[in-house]
Design a protein around this motif. Structure first.
Motif, PDB file in Angstrom:
ATOM      1  N   SER A 173      54.992 120.426  28.995  1.00 19.03           N
ATOM      2  CA  SER A 173      54.317 121.183  28.366  1.00 19.03           C
ATOM      3  C   SER A 173      54.379 122.290  28.963  1.00 19.03           C
ATOM      4  CB  SER A 173      53.459 120.237  27.843  1.00 19.03           C
ATOM      5  OG  SER A 173      53.460 118.901  27.005  1.00 19.03           O
ATOM      6  N   PRO A 174      54.327 123.351  28.195  1.00 20.13           N
ATOM      7  CA  PRO A 174      53.735 124.671  29.066  1.00 20.13           C
ATOM      8  C   PRO A 174      52.145 124.817  29.119  1.00 20.13           C
ATOM      9  CG  PRO A 174      54.267 125.197  26.813  1.00 20.13           C
ATOM     10  CD  PRO A 174      54.962 123.886  26.927  1.00 20.13           C
ATOM     11  N   THR A 175      50.943 124.338  29.891  1.00 16.36           N
ATOM     12  CA  THR A 175      49.848 124.412  30.231  1.00 16.36           C
ATOM     13  C   THR A 175      49.602 125.044  31.152  1.00 16.36           C
ATOM     14  OG1 THR A 175      49.761 122.058  30.448  1.00 16.36           O
ATOM     15  CG2 THR A 175      49.412 122.685  27.971  1.00 16.36           C
ATOM     16  N   GLY A 176      50.126 124.898  32.320  1.00 10.25           N
ATOM     17  CA  GLY A 176      49.678 125.721  33.817  1.00 10.25           C
ATOM     18  C   GLY A 176      50.703 125.059  34.462  1.00 10.25           C
ATOM     19  N   MET A 177      50.320 125.364  35.389  1.00 12.22           N
ATOM     20  CA  MET A 177      51.271 125.004  36.742  1.00 12.22           C
ATOM     21  C   MET A 177      52.229 123.572  37.161  1.00 12.22           C
ATOM     22  SD  MET A 177      50.753 127.981  38.535  1.00 12.22           S
ATOM     23  CE  MET A 177      49.437 128.651  39.722  1.00 12.22           C
ATOM     24  N   LEU A 178      53.156 123.821  37.822  1.00 13.40           N
ATOM     25  CA  LEU A 178      53.787 122.947  37.752  1.00 13.40           C
ATOM     26  C   LEU A 178      52.775 121.519  38.893  1.00 13.40           C
ATOM     27  CD1 LEU A 178      55.770 120.584  36.974  1.00 13.40           C
ATOM     28  CD2 LEU A 178      57.662 121.910  38.307  1.00 13.40           C
ATOM     29  N   HIS A 179      52.706 120.695  39.052  1.00 16.01           N
ATOM     30  CA  HIS A 179      51.894 119.433  39.839  1.00 16.01           C
ATOM     31  C   HIS A 179      53.418 119.189  40.124  1.00 16.01           C
ATOM     32  CE1 HIS A 179      47.666 120.654  38.282  1.00 16.01           C
ATOM     33  NE2 HIS A 179      48.204 121.945  38.111  1.00 16.01           N
ATOM     34  N   LEU A 180      52.630 118.623  41.123  1.00 14.93           N
ATOM     35  CA  LEU A 180      52.806 117.193  42.726  1.00 14.93           C
ATOM     36  C   LEU A 180      53.510 115.911  41.151  1.00 14.93           C
ATOM     37  CD1 LEU A 180      51.497 117.216  45.584  1.00 14.93           C
ATOM     38  CD2 LEU A 180      53.791 118.009  45.254  1.00 14.93           C
ATOM     39  N   GLY A 181      52.980 115.308  40.803  1.00 11.93           N
ATOM     40  CA  GLY A 181      53.123 114.861  39.578  1.00 11.93           C
ATOM     41  C   GLY A 181      54.282 114.983  38.416  1.00 11.93           C
ATOM     42  N   GLY A 182      54.006 116.288  38.684  1.00  8.98           N
ATOM     43  CA  GLY A 182      55.297 116.409  36.748  1.00  8.98           C
ATOM     44  C   GLY A 182      56.867 116.725  37.831  1.00  8.98           C
ATOM     45  N   LEU A 183      56.860 117.481  39.335  1.00  6.36           N
ATOM     46  CA  LEU A 183      57.702 117.660  39.931  1.00  6.36           C
ATOM     47  C   LEU A 183      58.859 116.525  40.701  1.00  6.36           C
ATOM     48  CD1 LEU A 183      59.691 119.635  41.990  1.00  6.36           C
ATOM     49  CD2 LEU A 183      58.101 118.973  43.648  1.00  6.36           C
ATOM     50  N   ARG A 184      57.853 115.785  40.737  1.00  2.12           N
ATOM     51  CA  ARG A 184      58.551 113.903  41.061  1.00  2.12           C
ATOM     52  C   ARG A 184      59.052 113.462  39.667  1.00  2.12           C
ATOM     53  NH1 ARG A 184      56.016 108.839  41.183  1.00  2.12           N
ATOM     54  NH2 ARG A 184      55.570 109.751  39.603  1.00  2.12           N
ATOM     55  N   GLN A 194      41.657 120.507  42.911  1.00  2.00           N
ATOM     56  CA  GLN A 194      42.798 120.067  44.207  1.00  2.00           C
ATOM     57  C   GLN A 194      43.287 121.426  44.176  1.00  2.00           C
ATOM     58  OE1 GLN A 194      43.405 115.789  44.494  1.00  2.00           O
ATOM     59  NE2 GLN A 194      44.233 116.463  45.942  1.00  2.00           N
ATOM     60  N   GLY A 195      43.389 122.011  45.344  1.00  2.00           N
ATOM     61  CA  GLY A 195      44.228 123.142  45.287  1.00  2.00           C
ATOM     62  C   GLY A 195      45.526 122.260  45.752  1.00  2.00           C
ATOM     63  N   ASP A 196      45.645 122.451  46.773  1.00  2.00           N
ATOM     64  CA  ASP A 196      47.200 121.532  47.367  1.00  2.00           C
ATOM     65  C   ASP A 196      47.789 120.295  46.049  1.00  2.00           C
ATOM     66  OD1 ASP A 196      44.652 119.692  47.838  1.00  2.00           O
ATOM     67  OD2 ASP A 196      45.702 118.697  49.952  1.00  2.00           O
ATOM     68  N   ILE A 197      47.566 120.431  45.000  1.00  4.29           N
ATOM     69  CA  ILE A 197      48.715 119.500  43.914  1.00  4.29           C
ATOM     70  C   ILE A 197      49.547 120.751  43.278  1.00  4.29           C
ATOM     71  CG2 ILE A 197      47.615 118.101  44.384  1.00  4.29           C
ATOM     72  CD1 ILE A 197      47.009 118.050  41.369  1.00  4.29           C
ATOM     73  N   THR A 198      49.495 121.976  43.322  1.00  7.18           N
ATOM     74  CA  THR A 198      50.464 122.557  42.339  1.00  7.18           C
ATOM     75  C   THR A 198      51.665 123.189  43.800  1.00  7.18           C
ATOM     76  OG1 THR A 198      49.190 125.017  43.068  1.00  7.18           O
ATOM     77  CG2 THR A 198      48.486 123.422  41.144  1.00  7.18           C
ATOM     78  N   VAL A 199      52.975 122.960  42.854  1.00  2.00           N
ATOM     79  CA  VAL A 199      54.171 123.760  43.687  1.00  2.00           C
ATOM     80  C   VAL A 199      53.847 124.931  44.182  1.00  2.00           C
ATOM     81  CG1 VAL A 199      56.694 123.898  43.853  1.00  2.00           C
ATOM     82  CG2 VAL A 199      55.385 121.530  41.549  1.00  2.00           C
ATOM     83  N   GLU A 200      53.387 125.472  43.533  1.00  3.38           N
ATOM     84  CA  GLU A 200      53.054 127.147  44.025  1.00  3.38           C
ATOM     85  C   GLU A 200      52.738 127.564  45.035  1.00  3.38           C
ATOM     86  OE1 GLU A 200      55.189 130.193  43.053  1.00  3.38           O
ATOM     87  OE2 GLU A 200      55.235 129.236  41.114  1.00  3.38           O
ATOM     88  N   TYR A 201      51.820 126.015  45.023  1.00  4.80           N
ATOM     89  CA  TYR A 201      50.613 126.693  46.322  1.00  4.80           C
ATOM     90  C   TYR A 201      51.655 125.830  47.488  1.00  4.80           C
ATOM     91  CZ  TYR A 201      47.553 124.695  50.132  1.00  4.80           C
ATOM     92  OH  TYR A 201      47.128 124.388  51.325  1.00  4.80           O
ATOM     93  N   PHE A 202      52.151 125.479  47.662  1.00  3.27           N
ATOM     94  CA  PHE A 202      53.739 125.048  49.177  1.00  3.27           C
ATOM     95  C   PHE A 202      54.425 126.307  48.595  1.00  3.27           C
ATOM     96  CE2 PHE A 202      51.406 120.716  47.417  1.00  3.27           C
ATOM     97  CZ  PHE A 202      50.787 120.714  48.801  1.00  3.27           C
TER      98      PHE A 202
END
Ligand code: GLU
Length: 525
Positions: free
Chosen positions: A39-50, A286-294
């Motif tokens: 759902s387009p509700t924000g950034m892609l997180h690690l869970g979504g990426l997995r 947590q800042g370090d869980i969005t793919v964008e962060y990495f």
């Protein structure tokens, strides 16, 4: 003795059941088609990426198709530009969909908000067959039901009142344009189903739905997640649904709708939660869980994928250092376990190092060298302008050394302890540190003389020369090395001195020692 025998027989029978059952499911659909449906509700997180990654790997390992579908039916939670950002970040990771809003495909559109006529048509079918009904209950009444349930300490539940309206009552209300939603007549699911990860499931094992008949079409004319999800999976010919474990609880609802439509459901595989190393849930704060962060931290996308795959089971061998393409043949859904996957943040940097080394020693060498040049130039600005440290051959020499074990990330080259590689030490700082030791001048001058006659400017012979001189003069090794390190880098810490000298080369090393010696003669600071 009897119990283990019985147990093993039971497992054996279950095994046969699973195999038979799964075979049936797979053969029902001609080819493997999976989807990632965020759902387009924000950034892609690690869970979504997995989830995206496992769908992609599963599809590619079976010569199937990977679809990106955007589930944007909740207009209130839509975040502007989220779809574009999501597609962009997926592209960056290499998990490129075969069908998507941008690429298109035979089963589009791939944005649910553009498929409303299909949902309207589909809900008509269920209204006609009596599986759905119009509900005219007001928000006030529903609120009252919620409050009553709360008073009794029970979860909120719709009492299914409108299920029993007569056809005349419904038509009358519709004619009067009374606002309505459409609900699905929910009955507990009798039969069990097989989850490809969790095994045999039953509605009771995932938590029976207590909410009563659920909404499939909202007052704004948009379908709910459950309804659109089922309709789309069917019409997009999705063969396997691989999604986060948090959706297990929705599966009975979905299966009921498939049954009502008379459609064959896809095979379901719920993927275990990804959690922090201490087992706590990942939190959006947590800042370090969005793919964008990495991505912003300049990590290699393959390292991020390894970060997820090294903790996720599903692979026969270690995925450390493997690329997305290489992981395809290593992936097997059969190996995914239901245990939560604990992230191991300390692994991320070494994983990145693998890929950096691999690129540097492969076809991407020039790119890495150019990138480093750009980074150094940008970071040190005029301190390196027109300096030899920007020469590509020098950078390549530094990278060859640093990538053996010193760095796992290009940015590590900018750390204080490696400053000496790029910038000339500040003579004032060097001088004031050297003044603390009365032997400084003898140490430096003597070293210059010794180094002038060293032929092979390599770490081992350099170390030997320095140690000999130190012993001969009776200096304390620590004091001597501190003084030399200071001349070369103005730092207290860093790589071993002989290694630094090799890195800098004879000319630059002697130049720095000479400058330090000269500065000592310009008086006390
Ligand atoms: N739209 C859901 C999400 O945001 C998709 C769940 C599913 O894959 O069925 O994760």
């Amino acid at each position: 003795m009897a119990l283990p025998m019985r147990k093993s027989r039971l497992f054996y029978s279950l095994g046969i059941y699973f195999k038979f059952h799964l075979k049936l499911r797979v053969s029902y659909h001609d080819s493997v088609r999976v989807r990632f449906a965020p759902s387009p509700t924000g950034m892609l997180h690690l869970g979504g990426l997995r989830t995206a990654l496992f769908n992609y790997l599963f599809a590619k390992s079976k010569n199937g198709n990977f679809v990106l579908r955007i589930e944007d039916t909740d207009q209130t939670r839509k975040v502007p530009k989220a779809v574009e950002k999501l597609e962009d970040v997926l592209q960056w990771t290499g998990i490129v969909p075969d069908e998507s809003p941008t690429v298109g495909g035979p089963y589009g559109p791939y944005l649910q908000s553009e498929r409303r006529s299909l949902y309207e048509k589909s809900v008509e079918t269920l209204l006609k067959s009596g599986h759905c009904y119009h509900c005219f209950c007001t928000e006030r009444r529903l609120e009252m039901l919620r409050k009553d349930a709360a008073k009794r300490g029970e979860p909120p539940r719709y009492d299914n009142k409108c299920r029993y309206l007569t056809e005349e009552e419904v038509n009358e209300n519709l004619e009067q344009n009374i606002q309505s939603v459409i609900r699905f007549k929910y009955e507990p699911l009798e039969s069990a189903w097989t989850d490809l990860v969790y095994g045999l499931m039953h509605e009771k094992s995932v938590g029976e739905s207590l909410e009563g008949d659920f909404i499939v079409m909202k007052t704004d004319g948009f379908p709910t997640y459950h309804f659109a999800n089922v309709v789309d999976d069917h019409y997009m010919k999705i063969s396997h649904v691989l999604r986060g474990e948090e959706w297990t609880i929705s599966t009975p609802k979905h299966l009921q709708m498939y049954k009502a439509f008379g459609w064959e459901p896809p095979a379901y595989a719920h993927l275990p939660l990804i959690v922090n190393s201490d087992g706590t849930k990942l939190s959006k704060r947590q800042g370090d869980i969005t793919v964008e962060y990495f991505r912003e931290q300049n990590y290699d996308p393959n390292a991020i994928l390894n970060y997820l795959t090294t903790v996720s089971g599903a692979f026969k061998e270690s995925t450390e250092g493997k690329t997305l393409g290489e992981m395809i043949s290593m992936f097997s859904l059969d190996n995914v376990t239901s245990h939560p996957a604990r992230l191991q943040p300390e692994k991320l940097k070494p994983l990145n190092g693998h890929h950096l080394r691999r690129q540097f020693h492969g076809e991407q060498k020039q790119q890495i060298v150019n990138k480093t040049q750009e980074m150094v130039q940008k970071h040190y600005m005029e301190r390196v302008a027109n300096s030899h440290v920007l020469d590509l051959s020098y950078i390549e020499h530094i990278l060859t050394w640093a990538l053996v074990s010193r760095i796992s990330h290009l940015e590590d080259l900018l750390s204080n302890s490696l400053n000496f590689i790029w910038v000339i030490p500040d003579q004032e700082k060097v001088k004031s540190a050297l003044f603390k030791d009365k032997n400084s001048e003898t140490m430096i001058k003597g070293t210059i003389d010794k180094l002038n006659i060293v032929h092979t400017f390599k770490e081992a012979p350099l170390k030997e020369t320095l140690m000999c001189f130190c012993k001969e003069q009776g200096f304390k090794t620590k004091h001597y090395m501190t003084a030399l390190r200071n001349c070369l880098s103005e730092q207290k810490e860093g790589p071993p001195v002989a290694e630094m000298m090799e890195m800098l080369g004879k000319q630059e090393t002697l130049k720095r020692l000479q400058s330090a010696s000269d500065s000592l003669n310009t008086g006390q600071t």
